[in-house]
Scaffold this motif. Structure first.
Motif, PDB file in Angstrom:
ATOM      1  N   THR A 255       2.263   5.338  -9.850  1.00  0.00           N
ATOM      2  CA  THR A 255       2.384   4.935  -8.447  1.00  0.00           C
ATOM      3  C   THR A 255       2.184   6.128  -7.519  1.00  0.00           C
ATOM      4  N   LEU A 256       2.778   7.261  -7.835  1.00  0.00           N
ATOM      5  CA  LEU A 256       2.595   8.454  -7.008  1.00  0.00           C
ATOM      6  C   LEU A 256       1.143   8.919  -7.024  1.00  0.00           C
ATOM      7  N   GLN A 258      -1.425   7.122  -7.352  1.00  0.00           N
ATOM      8  CA  GLN A 258      -2.224   6.165  -6.589  1.00  0.00           C
ATOM      9  C   GLN A 258      -1.936   6.217  -5.091  1.00  0.00           C
ATOM     10  N   HIS A 259      -0.939   6.997  -4.689  1.00  0.00           N
ATOM     11  CA  HIS A 259      -0.594   7.159  -3.273  1.00  0.00           C
ATOM     12  C   HIS A 259      -0.556   8.655  -2.963  1.00  0.00           C
ATOM     13  N   GLU A 261      -0.961  10.565  -0.439  1.00  0.00           N
ATOM     14  CA  GLU A 261      -0.228  11.088   0.712  1.00  0.00           C
ATOM     15  C   GLU A 261       1.269  11.143   0.436  1.00  0.00           C
ATOM     16  N   GLN A 262       1.773  10.172  -0.297  1.00  0.00           N
ATOM     17  CA  GLN A 262       3.185  10.176  -0.683  1.00  0.00           C
ATOM     18  C   GLN A 262       3.447  11.279  -1.724  1.00  0.00           C
ATOM     19  N   TYR A 283       9.676  -0.763  -6.003  1.00  0.00           N
ATOM     20  CA  TYR A 283       8.246  -1.053  -5.968  1.00  0.00           C
ATOM     21  C   TYR A 283       7.627  -1.183  -7.358  1.00  0.00           C
ATOM     22  N   ARG A 331       3.847  -2.114   0.634  1.00  0.00           N
ATOM     23  CA  ARG A 331       3.541  -0.714   0.927  1.00  0.00           C
ATOM     24  C   ARG A 331       4.562   0.184   0.242  1.00  0.00           C
ATOM     25  N   PHE A 332       4.072   1.149  -0.529  1.00  0.00           N
ATOM     26  CA  PHE A 332       4.936   2.136  -1.166  1.00  0.00           C
ATOM     27  C   PHE A 332       5.269   3.220  -0.152  1.00  0.00           C
ATOM     28  N   ASP A 333       6.543   3.406   0.144  1.00  0.00           N
ATOM     29  CA  ASP A 333       6.959   4.317   1.215  1.00  0.00           C
ATOM     30  C   ASP A 333       8.228   5.051   0.779  1.00  0.00           C
TER      31      ASP A 333
END
Length: 408
Positions: A255-256, A258-259, A261-262, A283, A331-333
């Motif tokens: 997940t990280l 794939q994101h 910016e996060q 998530y 949205r992953f946040d």
């Protein structure tokens, strides 16, 4: 729009298309109605509860029993021998509290904190091996090299499981939960059963400084639990203490990645990592459902009356993506304000090992991000293979590459 209009052309749980993107399917079902009467893949009827408010309210409501003796028709869960079935997931308050008090000694804040050094040392050692594999082959499978063995080291040491037995046990549990064909389930349960009975016998003959030896003493000296309860507790601790953390580490890292910016934010501000772990639990939780439950009396859930004895499935995957609770739920946040989730249970069934699980995931991710500053997927995300069922969704493998820094 009428209810009939909303329920037309709904996805079919749990076919291959549904399991490929279950959150989309659950969203369509949830929009049509908060509760559905459906059939599981084996044809067993269940009531599927999808709305976060309903799942949160009923997951701790005593009118929904986890005791299989309360079941009438529908899905009952695994058909397990008594020596595996008498665990906290199948026991209601009276006996549950007795067993919970016995096992809680293994998960006190002091004992969990003391395990921190073990977790970090194991993570460093496995990261060394992962780096060596990447150097030798250009990429490595993070599931095999890191995320699967790490929780096994921790829970194996906690219970005093010989190192050589840890990986086979994990493989049997994985097969039991997500078999390639139904016949594998019976064989895997038999292997788990024999292994645990032999482990208890070995610990009884030669006690050590571990939680299983403490539980055996409670059984033999104080007669505070039955032999079936003893073996079942060992089963639950080993299964829950390894399976969930394994999948959360691999799924969390994916997940990280794939994101970006996060991921960049966590790298720049490591103090964001605990909040990122909570968001990952919402998530990317591998468990799709809470443990099945059975009403002890007719109950109304989401405007539907569920008869006593029917099977109720509280859908965590749907609850965690409910827009009525979480703004932009898909949205992953890592900075999400509402960090309350149901990944670790609620009420009497709140996970005893929650602090240990959080620590393992945090240390695992921190170690990987520190040791591999350019870590990335070695294959396109669309080529990743998943083990899927109505219960769980987990990576079969996670090929990665990157330049590894020297260990501590």
């Amino acid at each position: 729009m009428t209810r009939q209009d909303r329920t037309q052309n709904l996805p079919q749980p749990f076919d291959a298309a549904f399991l490929a993107d279950p959150w989309r399917g659950y969203a369509r079902l949830r929009e049509a109605a908060p509760v559905h009467r459906i059939a599981l893949p084996d044809g067993s009827p269940v009531w599927l509860v999808l709305r976060e408010a309903d799942v949160r309210a009923w997951i701790a409501d005593p009118r929904l029993s986890v005791n299989k003796a309360r079941s009438g028709v529908g899905y009952k869960g695994f058909s397990l021998p008594p020596a595996l079935d008498a665990n906290l997931l199948n026991i209601d308050p009276e006996d549950h509290l007795r067993l919970r008090r016995l096992i809680s000694q293994g998960f006190t804040p002091r004992r969990v904190e003391a395990l921190g050094g073990l977790v970090q040392a194991a993570a460093d050692r496995l990261a060394d091996g992962l780096a060596a594999d990447v150097d030798a082959h250009g990429s490595a499978d993070l599931v095999t090299a890191f995320s699967n063995p790490l929780p096994l080291v921790v829970i194996g040491d906690l219970l005093g499981v010989p190192e050589a037995d840890r990986r086979p046990f994990s493989e049997w549990v994985g097969t039991m939960l997500m078999p390639e064909h139904p016949g594998q389930v019976v064989e895997a349960i038999g292997r788990v059963h024999r292994f645990l009975e032999e482990l208890v016998a070995a610990r009884r003959a030669a006690p050590g400084d571990d939680l299983l030896s403490d539980l055996i003493a409670a059984r033999d000296e104080g007669d505070r639990l039955s032999e079936d309860e003893l073996v079942s507790l060992a089963f639950l601790i080993l299964m829950a203490g390894s399976e969930n953390a394994q999948h959360l580490i691999s799924g969390g890292l994916l997940t990280l990645l794939q994101h970006p910016e996060q991921l960049a934010a966590v790298r720049a501000e490591p103090e964001l990592l605990p909040g990122a772990v909570e968001e990952l639990l919402r998530y990317a939780l591998p468990n799709q459902m809470a443990i099945r439950r059975f009403p002890v009396e007719p109950v109304e859930i989401g405007g539907v009356t569920v008869p006593a004895g029917d099977t109720v499935m509280l859908c965590l995957a749907s609850a965690h993506r409910d827009p009525e609770r979480y703004p932009e739920p898909d949205r992953f946040d890592i900075r999400r304000a509402d960090k309350a989730h149901l990944a670790l249970g609620q009420g009497i069934h709140y996970c005893l090992g929650a602090p240990l699980a959080r620590m393992e995931i945090r240390i695992a991710l921190a170690t990987l991000l520190d040791r591999f500053p350019d870590l990335e997927l070695a294959v396109p995300a669309g080529e990743l293979q998943w083990r899927t069922s109505f219960r769980s969704r987990a990576l079969r493998a996670l090929p990665v590459r990157g330049t590894g820094r020297r260990g501590r």
